[in-house]
Design a protein around this motif. Sequence first.
Motif, mmCIF file in Angstrom:
data_model
loop_
_atom_site.group_PDB
_atom_site.id
_atom_site.type_symbol
_atom_site.label_atom_id
_atom_site.label_comp_id
_atom_site.label_asym_id
_atom_site.label_seq_id
_atom_site.Cartn_x
_atom_site.Cartn_y
_atom_site.Cartn_z
ATOM 1 N N HIS A 1 -10.267 1.229 -3.807
ATOM 2 C CA HIS A 1 -10.521 2.535 -3.187
ATOM 3 C C HIS A 1 -9.641 2.820 -1.968
ATOM 4 N N TYR A 2 -9.038 1.822 -1.372
ATOM 5 C CA TYR A 2 -8.194 2.070 -0.197
ATOM 6 C C TYR A 2 -6.756 2.444 -0.552
ATOM 7 N N GLN A 3 -6.461 2.497 -1.842
ATOM 8 C CA GLN A 3 -5.092 2.842 -2.218
ATOM 9 C C GLN A 3 -4.802 4.303 -1.911
ATOM 10 N N PRO B 1 -19.786 -3.036 5.940
ATOM 11 C CA PRO B 1 -20.285 -4.175 6.730
ATOM 12 C C PRO B 1 -19.206 -5.055 7.371
ATOM 13 N N GLU B 2 -17.932 -4.740 7.173
ATOM 14 C CA GLU B 2 -16.881 -5.406 7.965
ATOM 15 C C GLU B 2 -16.804 -4.804 9.365
ATOM 16 N N SER B 3 -17.564 -3.727 9.606
ATOM 17 C CA SER B 3 -17.562 -3.093 10.932
ATOM 18 C C SER B 3 -18.364 -3.939 11.908
ATOM 19 N N MET C 1 -5.642 2.806 9.106
ATOM 20 C CA MET C 1 -5.328 2.596 7.687
ATOM 21 C C MET C 1 -5.084 1.130 7.458
ATOM 22 N N CYS C 2 -5.343 0.673 6.264
ATOM 23 C CA CYS C 2 -5.005 -0.711 5.957
ATOM 24 C C CYS C 2 -3.523 -0.736 5.590
ATOM 25 N N SER C 3 -2.720 -1.284 6.501
ATOM 26 C CA SER C 3 -1.262 -1.201 6.314
ATOM 27 C C SER C 3 -0.789 -2.037 5.127
ATOM 28 N N THR C 4 -1.570 -3.053 4.761
ATOM 29 C CA THR C 4 -1.125 -3.871 3.629
ATOM 30 C C THR C 4 -1.498 -3.208 2.293
ATOM 31 N N MET C 5 -2.677 -2.585 2.231
ATOM 32 C CA MET C 5 -3.006 -1.789 1.036
ATOM 33 C C MET C 5 -1.932 -0.710 0.829
ATOM 34 N N PHE C 6 -1.436 -0.171 1.933
ATOM 35 C CA PHE C 6 -0.468 0.930 1.898
ATOM 36 C C PHE C 6 0.893 0.494 1.350
ATOM 37 N N GLY D 1 -0.717 -8.309 1.648
ATOM 38 C CA GLY D 1 -1.719 -9.354 1.923
ATOM 39 C C GLY D 1 -2.947 -8.750 2.562
ATOM 40 N N CYS D 2 -3.698 -9.588 3.268
ATOM 41 C CA CYS D 2 -4.879 -9.099 3.998
ATOM 42 C C CYS D 2 -4.936 -9.913 5.286
ATOM 43 N N SER D 3 -4.838 -9.214 6.423
ATOM 44 C CA SER D 3 -4.758 -9.938 7.699
ATOM 45 C C SER D 3 -6.057 -10.720 7.961
ATOM 46 N N MET D 4 -7.176 -10.209 7.469
ATOM 47 C CA MET D 4 -8.420 -10.973 7.647
ATOM 48 C C MET D 4 -8.391 -12.253 6.826
ATOM 49 N N ALA D 5 -7.948 -12.146 5.581
ATOM 50 C CA ALA D 5 -7.877 -13.339 4.721
ATOM 51 C C ALA D 5 -7.003 -14.409 5.384
ATOM 52 N N PHE E 1 -11.936 -11.341 11.419
ATOM 53 C CA PHE E 1 -12.368 -9.933 11.392
ATOM 54 C C PHE E 1 -11.307 -9.095 10.683
ATOM 55 N N CYS E 2 -11.703 -7.898 10.295
ATOM 56 C CA CYS E 2 -10.741 -6.956 9.706
ATOM 57 C C CYS E 2 -10.222 -6.058 10.817
ATOM 58 N N SER E 3 -8.912 -6.015 10.959
ATOM 59 C CA SER E 3 -8.341 -5.232 12.059
ATOM 60 C C SER E 3 -8.571 -3.730 11.860
ATOM 61 N N VAL E 4 -8.797 -3.310 10.632
ATOM 62 C CA VAL E 4 -9.063 -1.887 10.380
ATOM 63 C C VAL E 4 -10.491 -1.546 10.834
ATOM 64 N N HIS E 5 -11.474 -2.306 10.371
ATOM 65 C CA HIS E 5 -12.878 -2.004 10.696
ATOM 66 C C HIS E 5 -13.243 -2.360 12.135
ATOM 67 N N GLN E 6 -12.481 -3.259 12.728
ATOM 68 C CA GLN E 6 -12.694 -3.651 14.129
ATOM 69 C C GLN E 6 -12.507 -2.463 15.081
ATOM 70 N N ILE F 1 -14.708 -12.789 -0.510
ATOM 71 C CA ILE F 1 -13.648 -12.720 -1.530
ATOM 72 C C ILE F 1 -12.285 -12.470 -0.885
ATOM 73 N N ASN F 2 -12.294 -11.876 0.316
ATOM 74 C CA ASN F 2 -11.047 -11.660 1.065
ATOM 75 C C ASN F 2 -10.577 -12.997 1.639
ATOM 76 N N SER F 3 -10.065 -13.851 0.776
ATOM 77 C CA SER F 3 -9.609 -15.176 1.194
ATOM 78 C C SER F 3 -8.682 -15.721 0.121
ATOM 79 N N GLY G 1 -3.849 -3.223 -5.115
ATOM 80 C CA GLY G 1 -4.791 -3.718 -4.109
ATOM 81 C C GLY G 1 -4.033 -4.738 -3.278
ATOM 82 N N VAL G 2 -4.698 -5.790 -2.858
ATOM 83 C CA VAL G 2 -4.008 -6.803 -2.043
ATOM 84 C C VAL G 2 -4.039 -8.177 -2.731
ATOM 85 N N HIS G 3 -3.307 -9.113 -2.145
ATOM 86 C CA HIS G 3 -2.979 -10.375 -2.811
ATOM 87 C C HIS G 3 -4.208 -11.122 -3.331
#
Length: 364
Positions: free
Chosen positions: A38-40, A250-252, A314-319, A99-103, A222-227, A134-136, A73-75
């Motif tokens: 959904h973030y695409q 819930p990542e917020s 925005m999630c820069s890696t999804m982007f 990728g995913c900075s949180m992962a 943490f997720c830098s987007v939801h943070q 799952i983000n790992s 999506g991401v890696h």
Amino acid sequence: MNAAAIQPYTLLDDEDCEARILKAREALGDRLVILGHHYQRDEVFRHANFTGDSLKLSRQAASSKADYIVFCGVHFMAEVADILSRPEQTAILPDMSAGCSMADMADLQNVERAWAELSEVLDAEAGITPVTYINSAADLKAFCGEHGGIVCTSTNARNVLEWSFSQKDKVLFFPDQHLGRNTGYRMGIPLDEMVVWDYDKPLGGLTPEQIEKAKIILWKGFCSVHQMFQPEQIDNFKQKYPETKVIAHPESPFEVCQKSDYIGSTEYIIKTIRDAEPNTRWLVATELNLVNRLHEQYKHEGKNVHFMSPNVCMCSTMFRIDPQHLAWVLENLVEGNVVNPIHVPADVAEQAKIALDRMLEVSP
Ligand code: 13P
Ligand code: SF4
């Protein structure tokens, strides 16, 4: 055959890519499935055969019959698709740098060190269920598979924690502290029984007593987007529009979830707003592409969907998955070239699948 390089594709505009993607999809037919998170961005999202949150897309990957599963999506998502699909299928990530900075905040070395240090305080094998979001990376899922642990997503985190506590007394939860804390608290676990493991410090910066008392040991990720979402943003918005319903991923942060009327995964957020009464106002704490899409989709029903932060999150890696990369991988597939395949090593995949299968079994 030699794979065509990405470089010429970077010069194409989105319209050219659109036409090329449609043509390649037609040529590949049933041999191809495109999964889209959904973030695409819209220019990519509209090409997905199936869209969803992490759980829904994992299930799609597991049940797909296509030869090629192109994951927009991401890696870590493409890794899960590789693990859950059959060996003769190939998962593809259009841009390997997605990728995913949180992962990335938890790696196997740090988790193994944490496990060893926890084992000095208590019998970790007998007393702790390791739970990875799952983000790992796949090797962390494999760690959970090997140590009686499990994977969770934002949809099933509660079911997974309930299962985990039915196995052992405590949980080590990585990498997202917020998902762990928000879920644990809603299950009735007090905040002082959820401690944060700082992987840069000996014994996670905790005392043996704190570890012994804890129900959940939360990784300091943490997720830098939801943070970026803050409780004051809710207060300010509600001053102007007191009737607003607030919904958060819930990542917020905890304080944001505490002030929200609804908390859930991206799929849950979509369903809640879709099923809401017309002429309602929504303040949403999740990634911008999704919030903008919801706004466009439901404005004709008088639903006002607003993004929580005054800043762009925005999630820069999804982007990174753009129409250019999608056109590139699809046209190569038409020519018989597989670019950017995701292959999780067999020994890692085997253990990771154990933890993923446990998750699928307890999921709603
Ligand atoms: P869900 O789509 O599973 O809610 O997860 C959001 C996310 O951050 C994906 O990385
Ligand atoms: Fe990772 Fe956050 Fe992006 Fe999701 S939104 S992929 S958790 S960085």
